[in-house]
Design a protein around this motif. Structure first.
Motif, PDB file in Angstrom:
ATOM      1  N   LEU A 152      32.562  27.756  51.004  1.00 48.86           N
ATOM      2  CA  LEU A 152      32.598  26.910  52.186  1.00 48.86           C
ATOM      3  C   LEU A 152      31.990  25.545  51.880  1.00 48.86           C
ATOM      4  O   LEU A 152      31.304  25.368  50.873  1.00 48.86           O
ATOM      5  CB  LEU A 152      31.813  27.562  53.331  1.00 48.86           C
ATOM      6  CG  LEU A 152      32.224  28.988  53.735  1.00 48.86           C
ATOM      7  CD1 LEU A 152      31.265  29.527  54.790  1.00 48.86           C
ATOM      8  CD2 LEU A 152      33.660  29.026  54.230  1.00 48.86           C
ATOM      9  N   ARG A 153      32.252  24.581  52.761  1.00 50.87           N
ATOM     10  CA  ARG A 153      31.569  23.303  52.694  1.00 50.87           C
ATOM     11  C   ARG A 153      31.437  22.771  54.120  1.00 50.87           C
ATOM     12  O   ARG A 153      31.979  23.369  55.073  1.00 50.87           O
ATOM     13  CB  ARG A 153      32.287  22.315  51.784  1.00 50.87           C
ATOM     14  CG  ARG A 153      33.649  21.874  52.240  1.00 50.87           C
ATOM     15  CD  ARG A 153      34.249  20.842  51.292  1.00 50.87           C
ATOM     16  NE  ARG A 153      33.473  19.623  51.236  1.00 50.87           N
ATOM     17  CZ  ARG A 153      32.644  19.294  50.218  1.00 50.87           C
ATOM     18  NH1 ARG A 153      32.490  20.110  49.190  1.00 50.87           N
ATOM     19  NH2 ARG A 153      31.971  18.165  50.234  1.00 50.87           N
ATOM     20  N   TYR A 154      30.759  21.664  54.265  1.00 49.04           N
ATOM     21  CA  TYR A 154      30.548  21.082  55.580  1.00 49.04           C
ATOM     22  C   TYR A 154      31.640  20.071  55.908  1.00 49.04           C
ATOM     23  O   TYR A 154      32.122  19.342  55.033  1.00 49.04           O
ATOM     24  CB  TYR A 154      29.190  20.378  55.648  1.00 49.04           C
ATOM     25  CG  TYR A 154      28.015  21.321  55.642  1.00 49.04           C
ATOM     26  CD1 TYR A 154      27.489  21.816  56.827  1.00 49.04           C
ATOM     27  CD2 TYR A 154      27.437  21.732  54.443  1.00 49.04           C
ATOM     28  CE1 TYR A 154      26.412  22.689  56.821  1.00 49.04           C
ATOM     29  CE2 TYR A 154      26.373  22.614  54.419  1.00 49.04           C
ATOM     30  CZ  TYR A 154      25.858  23.085  55.613  1.00 49.04           C
ATOM     31  OH  TYR A 154      24.802  23.963  55.595  1.00 49.04           O
ATOM     32  N   ASN A 158      36.429  25.922  51.988  1.00 52.20           N
ATOM     33  CA  ASN A 158      36.472  25.092  50.789  1.00 52.20           C
ATOM     34  C   ASN A 158      37.472  25.739  49.828  1.00 52.20           C
ATOM     35  O   ASN A 158      38.661  25.432  49.873  1.00 52.20           O
ATOM     36  CB  ASN A 158      35.078  24.960  50.179  1.00 52.20           C
ATOM     37  CG  ASN A 158      35.058  23.979  49.021  1.00 52.20           C
ATOM     38  OD1 ASN A 158      35.725  22.947  49.064  1.00 52.20           O
ATOM     39  ND2 ASN A 158      34.299  24.281  47.980  1.00 52.20           N
ATOM     40  N   LEU A 211      30.588  24.041  59.498  1.00 51.93           N
ATOM     41  CA  LEU A 211      31.152  24.574  58.264  1.00 51.93           C
ATOM     42  C   LEU A 211      32.669  24.669  58.369  1.00 51.93           C
ATOM     43  O   LEU A 211      33.237  24.841  59.450  1.00 51.93           O
ATOM     44  CB  LEU A 211      30.575  25.961  57.971  1.00 51.93           C
ATOM     45  CG  LEU A 211      29.112  26.022  57.532  1.00 51.93           C
ATOM     46  CD1 LEU A 211      28.641  27.462  57.494  1.00 51.93           C
ATOM     47  CD2 LEU A 211      28.912  25.352  56.171  1.00 51.93           C
ATOM     48  N   ALA A 256      27.757  27.700  51.299  1.00 54.16           N
ATOM     49  CA  ALA A 256      28.174  26.310  51.165  1.00 54.16           C
ATOM     50  C   ALA A 256      27.246  25.553  50.226  1.00 54.16           C
ATOM     51  O   ALA A 256      27.325  24.322  50.135  1.00 54.16           O
ATOM     52  CB  ALA A 256      28.197  25.641  52.540  1.00 54.16           C
TER      53      ALA A 256
END
Length: 607
Positions: free
Chosen positions: A74-76, A88, A85, A198
């Motif tokens: 995941l990423r922001y 990704n 979130l 993340a």
């Protein structure tokens, strides 16, 4: 050193294998490369990197770099505030079941590691099993991962990994259900678990590469990831050059119309400029290690760096007047933004040190006196030039669990500090300095960074401590070396800071949890009353019960004083007129994949 000079050519040669092979896909890839061509970001990091191994590195410089080389699930969202979130390498957020104890992720097909000899000339696609391996690495006793606390005792069956570690030991909490499906099962609910996924520490690595470079630290010198950039050149503690990953997956920026409408105007403009564009936007990033504050500032003012985050407190007069950007800089198109950093500065004391460690009343009195000697008002006004808030608890504003009404019971009070020392036998000698209760000399030892700000802070501490009769000696070294020694319990006192890995109070309260001694708990604080409350609190979301526990934990910190709480910085950030799309994120370390360069806006020649 140079890292695989042939990697770029090899990557370009097989880039088409990583796409659908269609003419349209080829044209799109060529268009992306053309748009990036000739664009270079010029940046700096304030400390040396230690190594680029997600399971091992925890210093800020290495985390900045790893965030762009390795991929967590995941990423922001870049612009969403409060933070949000998104997927990704995962297609999106996971399916959550079993009351929040089971997470099922679907990976995007067609994600490839950058070429490496360990793959024997074949494209190497990321699978769910790669994430099983990468997360298992945090348990490897040979790595001594500082990030083990993210997973330890949380994954179902992880006792087997701790009892007798093997990468081939299957556990029910970490399973590849098929090539692209990963299931993670927890023993109990952890409200922050998705935040962990993340972080660079949970980025995916290839087992073949790790096993090809098995010597201690060797894998960290040989980063092979799937992120938007790859390492092209690496001169340790000096210069790192990243280039756009030619095999990077399709990653188009998109903001939903409903979300776009909620953004402030400046962020709406960034979102509109980025909409539909393939990331990253530049071909190359040149990163220098610049430890001296003045060198960073002068470099920025000469146009050598595209932005400068957190203007050094000691140099604010070079760019600010009455709290505003100097007119001559504004005329050049330089802009200033104030950013409330999710960060806490503190001075920790080694609770196992024979001079000031321990839990007896005399040692507690010594540490409390040290805390009472700290002049917060002077620190903020003179050294931080007003760009900070006094820290009342470990939690900075804007993290979940922060209590704006909490006030520290320990304030600046040198008279009380002297009275405490007198009462517990730390008597003044003829030289004006105190002795230990047994009559032996009392000399405190504080490690410090060998730079101008380090020297200014030394003088502040020397003045504060001398005022209550305590002699202190300073030992200068690089921060990376001090942190290494701290984990081994070989440092008595050190002033440092913690930047949020995720926007929750747990990320700060864990710094004093006894289970993290030897990792992020540099103070080696191990108090059962604190540990018990932390273990309950970490299973709770931001509820009244958790806030009550955090109140108790803050009170225990002030009672036993393993830390002297200092400040929460307010960052004064500068950017050049040619830099586009820059927006500092509260949690992610960098915004490099989103940044662009306007080649017409007057970057100095040769820069």
């Amino acid at each position: 050193m140079s890292v695989h000079k042939t990697a770029c050519a090899a990557g370009l040669a097989i880039a088409l294998l990583f796409t659908s092979g269609s003419h349209a896909a080829t044209e799109a890839a060529d268009a992306d490369a053309d748009a990036r061509a000739g664009k270079t970001l010029h940046l700096f990091l304030s400390t040396s990197e230690t190594g680029l191994d997600p399971a091992v590195a925890s210093d800020i410089a290495s985390l900045n770099l790893m965030e762009n080389v390795f991929d967590p699930l995941l990423r922001y969202d870049y612009l969403a505030r409060p933070v949000k979130l998104q997927g990704n390498t995962a297609r999106g957020l996971p399916k959550v079941e079993d009351g929040g104890r089971s997470y099922t992720f679907q990976l995007q097909p067609g994600i490839f590691f950058t070429p490496d000899p360990a793959f024997k000339g074949k494209p190497r696609e990321v699978t769910a099993q790669d994430y099983v391996y990468s997360l298992t690495r945090l348990y490897d006793p040979n790595l001594k991962s500082p990030w083990l606390f993210l997973l330890e005792d949380k994954l179902v069956g992880d006792a087997a990994l701790k009892a007798r570690f093997s990468y081939d030991t299957p556990i029910a909490g970490l399973q590849a259900l098929d090539k692209y499906t990963l299931r993670i099962r927890l023993n109990g609910v952890d409200p922050n678990f998705l935040f962990y996924l993340a972080m660079p520490a949970t980025g995916v690595v290839a087992r073949e590469v790790a096993e090809a470079y098995p010597a201690a630290g060797q894998f960290g010198n040989h980063p092979v990831g799937t992120g938007p950039f790859m390492i092209k050149e690496w001169k340790r503690s000096d210069k790192i050059v990243l280039q756009a990953n030619p095999t990077f997956r399709k990653s188009l920026f998109h903001t939903e119309p409903a979300a776009l409408a909620t953004l402030p105007p400046a962020d709406q403009a960034i979102a509109t400029a980025l909409e539909g564009r393939q990331l990253p936007l530049v071909q190359r990033i040149e990163v220098r290690i610049v430890e001296e504050y003045q060198s960073r500032m002068l470099g920025f003012l000469k146009g050598e760096f595209d932005y400068l985050e957190q203007v050094p407190e000691s140099l604010t007069d070079m760019v600010l007047v009455h709290g505003k950007l100097k007119p001559e800089l504004a005329t050049k198109g330089i802009t200033l933004d104030r950013f409330p950093v999710l960060q806490t500065y503190y001075m920790w004391m080694n609770m196992e040190d024979p001079v000031l460690g321990g839990y007896t009343r005399d040692k507690l009195a010594l540490r409390r006196a040290i805390a009472l000697s700290y002049n917060s008002r002077e620190d903020i006004a003179l050294l931080k030039k007003g760009l900070a808030l006094p820290a009342q608890s470990p939690l900075p504003p804007n993290v979940l669990g922060y209590d704006k009404d909490y006030r520290s019971p320990v304030g600046y009070d040198p008279a009380l500090a002297r009275a405490l020392l007198d009462r517990y036998g730390y008597k003044l000698g003829a030289d004006g300095f105190r002795h230990q209760p047994d009559g032996t000399p009392l000399i405190l030892s504080m490690h410090t960074e060998a730079n101008m700000v380090g020297r200014l802070r030394d003088e502040l501490w020397r003045r504060n401590l001398n005022a209550i009769g305590l002699r202190v000696e300073f030992k200068s070294d690089k921060k990376t070396e001090i942190i290494k020694a701290s984990r081994l319990g070989k440092v008595q006192m050190f002033e440092t800071n913690w930047v949020a890995d995720f926007p929750d109070g747990d990320n700060f309260m864990q710094l004093l949890y006894g289970g993290n001694v030897g990792r992020a708990n540099y103070a080696r604080f191990n108090l059962p009353d604190y540990n018990k409350r932390y273990e309950e609190a970490r299973l709770l979301s931001d509820t009244p019960r958790r806030r009550s526990l955090y109140f108790d934990m803050s009170q225990l910190i002030h009672a036993y004083t393993p830390w002297v709480l200092l400040t929460h910085p307010i960052s004064a950030d500068l950017q050049q007129p040619w830099l586009k799309n820059y927006r500092r994120h509260p949690v992610e370390f960098t915004s490099w994949r989103y940044l662009d360069v306007d080649m017409t806006r007057g970057r100095p020649a040769g820069k």
